[in-house]
Design a protein around this motif. Sequence first.
Motif, mmCIF file in Angstrom:
data_model
loop_
_atom_site.group_PDB
_atom_site.id
_atom_site.type_symbol
_atom_site.label_atom_id
_atom_site.label_comp_id
_atom_site.label_asym_id
_atom_site.label_seq_id
_atom_site.Cartn_x
_atom_site.Cartn_y
_atom_site.Cartn_z
ATOM 1 N N PHE A 82 0.836 -1.198 0.000
ATOM 2 C CA PHE A 82 0.000 0.000 0.000
ATOM 3 C C PHE A 82 0.870 1.247 0.000
ATOM 4 O O PHE A 82 1.816 1.358 0.778
ATOM 5 N N GLN A 83 0.511 2.137 -0.925
ATOM 6 C CA GLN A 83 1.170 3.440 -0.956
ATOM 7 C C GLN A 83 0.091 4.526 -0.845
ATOM 8 O O GLN A 83 -1.042 4.324 -1.234
ATOM 9 N N THR A 84 0.476 5.631 -0.300
ATOM 10 C CA THR A 84 -0.487 6.729 -0.110
ATOM 11 C C THR A 84 -0.253 7.823 -1.127
ATOM 12 O O THR A 84 0.866 8.033 -1.591
ATOM 13 N N VAL A 85 -1.330 8.492 -1.453
ATOM 14 C CA VAL A 85 -1.266 9.622 -2.373
ATOM 15 C C VAL A 85 -2.267 10.683 -1.899
ATOM 16 O O VAL A 85 -3.331 10.363 -1.375
ATOM 17 N N ASN A 86 -1.911 11.932 -2.010
ATOM 18 C CA ASN A 86 -2.771 13.045 -1.605
ATOM 19 C C ASN A 86 -3.460 13.657 -2.817
ATOM 20 O O ASN A 86 -2.827 13.875 -3.845
ATOM 21 N N ASP A 87 -4.748 13.924 -2.652
ATOM 22 C CA ASP A 87 -5.505 14.541 -3.741
ATOM 23 C C ASP A 87 -6.709 15.269 -3.123
ATOM 24 O O ASP A 87 -7.017 15.109 -1.941
ATOM 25 N N THR A 88 -7.354 16.048 -3.912
ATOM 26 C CA THR A 88 -8.550 16.737 -3.421
ATOM 27 C C THR A 88 -9.733 15.770 -3.370
ATOM 28 O O THR A 88 -9.740 14.732 -4.048
ATOM 29 N N TYR A 89 -10.724 16.154 -2.562
ATOM 30 C CA TYR A 89 -11.926 15.338 -2.458
ATOM 31 C C TYR A 89 -13.120 16.275 -2.340
ATOM 32 O O TYR A 89 -13.092 17.273 -1.620
ATOM 33 N N TRP A 90 -14.172 15.929 -3.062
ATOM 34 C CA TRP A 90 -15.421 16.665 -2.929
ATOM 35 C C TRP A 90 -16.591 15.731 -3.206
ATOM 36 O O TRP A 90 -16.445 14.720 -3.897
ATOM 37 N N SER A 91 -17.720 16.085 -2.619
ATOM 38 C CA SER A 91 -18.953 15.315 -2.869
ATOM 39 C C SER A 91 -20.149 16.234 -2.656
ATOM 40 O O SER A 91 -20.110 17.149 -1.836
ATOM 41 N N ALA A 92 -21.176 15.973 -3.409
ATOM 42 C CA ALA A 92 -22.430 16.713 -3.278
ATOM 43 C C ALA A 92 -23.572 15.743 -3.544
ATOM 44 O O ALA A 92 -23.494 14.930 -4.482
ATOM 45 N N GLY A 93 -24.605 15.829 -2.725
ATOM 46 C CA GLY A 93 -25.701 14.882 -2.928
ATOM 47 C C GLY A 93 -26.915 15.227 -2.096
ATOM 48 O O GLY A 93 -26.952 16.215 -1.355
ATOM 49 N N VAL A 94 -27.916 14.387 -2.215
ATOM 50 C CA VAL A 94 -29.175 14.565 -1.501
ATOM 51 C C VAL A 94 -29.585 13.215 -0.938
ATOM 52 O O VAL A 94 -29.355 12.169 -1.561
ATOM 53 N N SER A 95 -30.166 13.239 0.265
ATOM 54 C CA SER A 95 -30.594 11.996 0.905
ATOM 55 C C SER A 95 -32.038 12.131 1.355
ATOM 56 O O SER A 95 -32.515 13.233 1.656
ATOM 57 N N LEU A 96 -32.732 11.023 1.414
ATOM 58 C CA LEU A 96 -34.135 10.984 1.810
ATOM 59 C C LEU A 96 -34.341 9.875 2.823
ATOM 60 O O LEU A 96 -33.799 8.775 2.680
ATOM 61 N N LYS A 97 -35.136 10.209 3.855
ATOM 62 C CA LYS A 97 -35.499 9.207 4.861
ATOM 63 C C LYS A 97 -36.994 9.292 5.097
ATOM 64 O O LYS A 97 -37.515 10.361 5.418
ATOM 65 N N GLN A 98 -37.683 8.191 4.933
ATOM 66 C CA GLN A 98 -39.139 8.151 5.112
ATOM 67 C C GLN A 98 -39.487 7.056 6.103
ATOM 68 O O GLN A 98 -39.109 5.896 5.925
ATOM 69 N N LYS A 99 -40.202 7.445 7.151
ATOM 70 C CA LYS A 99 -40.610 6.475 8.154
ATOM 71 C C LYS A 99 -41.691 5.577 7.558
ATOM 72 O O LYS A 99 -42.688 6.053 7.031
ATOM 73 N N ILE A 100 -41.487 4.290 7.646
ATOM 74 C CA ILE A 100 -42.464 3.323 7.148
ATOM 75 C C ILE A 100 -43.350 2.819 8.286
ATOM 76 O O ILE A 100 -44.574 2.828 8.192
ATOM 77 N N TRP A 101 -42.746 2.406 9.364
ATOM 78 C CA TRP A 101 -43.515 1.865 10.488
ATOM 79 C C TRP A 101 -42.684 1.955 11.758
ATOM 80 O O TRP A 101 -41.503 1.609 11.761
ATOM 81 N N ASP A 102 -43.306 2.478 12.831
ATOM 82 C CA ASP A 102 -42.598 2.541 14.115
ATOM 83 C C ASP A 102 -43.513 2.112 15.254
ATOM 84 O O ASP A 102 -43.399 2.595 16.370
#
Length: 417
Positions: A82-102
């Motif tokens: 294993f060797q390491t390398v440095n680079d930039t990181y980015w992420s963009a997104g959307v998440s959804l959570k819907q209660k079904i039954w509790d």
Amino acid sequence: MKKLAYINLLLFALSLQGQTLTLQQSIEKTLHNHPDLKAFTLQVEQSHTGYKSARSDYLPQVNLSAVYNPTQTYALPVNGKFQTVNDTYWSAGVSLKQKIWDFSKTRFAIDASKKEEDIAKLSLEDLKALIASKVKSLYELMVVQSEAIKVREADLHVKEAYYAQAKALFEQGLKTEADTSRFLSAVYAAKDNLSIAKASYEKARNSLSLYMGETIPNDVDLQNSVIKKEFNFHKNTQKEILNANNTLKIYEQNIEKNMLLHKSSKASHYGSLDLLASYNRIGSLNTYDAQLVGVALNIPLYAGGRLNAQAQNAQIAMQIASEQKASKILALKEETSNLVLDIKRYNATIAAKKAQLVSAKKTKRVLDGRYKEGLATYIEVLDANSLVLAAKLGLLEAYYAKTLSIDRIDYLRGKIK
């Protein structure tokens, strides 16, 4: 703004001059202006907002996320190492959570929040009835004191006439100086009692003005009939009060609210089933899309006893509200019985005072004539006059006390007007 308020106040004062300020107007203006009612109205709105917040648990929870790291370390396998390398990181997104039954946990919590809103509304109605009852007592006190002023003024005029008559007879040598001195003393006492009645009227008028938020002119006309209320006795009076009393309704809502919270806390033990979905655009060593659609089951195995404590707390609160309701029922039954007995007693007092007044007036007329003929003393004349005065004031007090008892029953019924 201050100038406009002053103009409105002046117009109100001018409009009341020579006119009648009704009890209904007094109550309506107080309910419109009293700060406690405005505060409770805001609390009702606040509780409704809490109910809307609880209902939001039924709706999908959507979140937008974005991450950017100028430098991030990555581990890559190269020739078995294993060797390491440095680079930039980015992420963009959307998440959804819907209660079904509790297991109805959320439904119970929402229903409990609705009960909280109902409690706030009932508390507002109870405060309205309480403030209306206070306005009634102040208005009726104004009426009683205005009538007392008339009685005291008439009494003063009579004693001034007695004094003038005794003084004239003394100058003619028909009466002694003791007669004139005693009647003069009675004049001073009558003036003092008149000033006390006027001060009591002013205090009641000032208090009612503060409640209404508007100045009441001193020469305003009042509804004198408000102190002669009648109460219809029947066997269902107590039952009507128990069914209509706002405090009892609040306790009932509290019991139901804590019962729902108890059920919600018990349902928390079983966890929940949720729908999860997300989409992310990720840029690191490579740029790619990440997608997720699935179902998650969460079952609490151990929470440090928090869930059990919440359930027990709700159950204890439900028992407390139940005992408070039982205690309030006993207090209402006792108070209602006492108020009914008081009203019956005041009816007897009013009848007795009326008869006493008729008799005292007859006695006064006889002694007035006998005094002129020298057949009665000034003491007998003053005693007869005192009997008339006491009967008139006693009749006013009995009417007022009876009216206050009826007003109290109206409050216990939740009646505002």
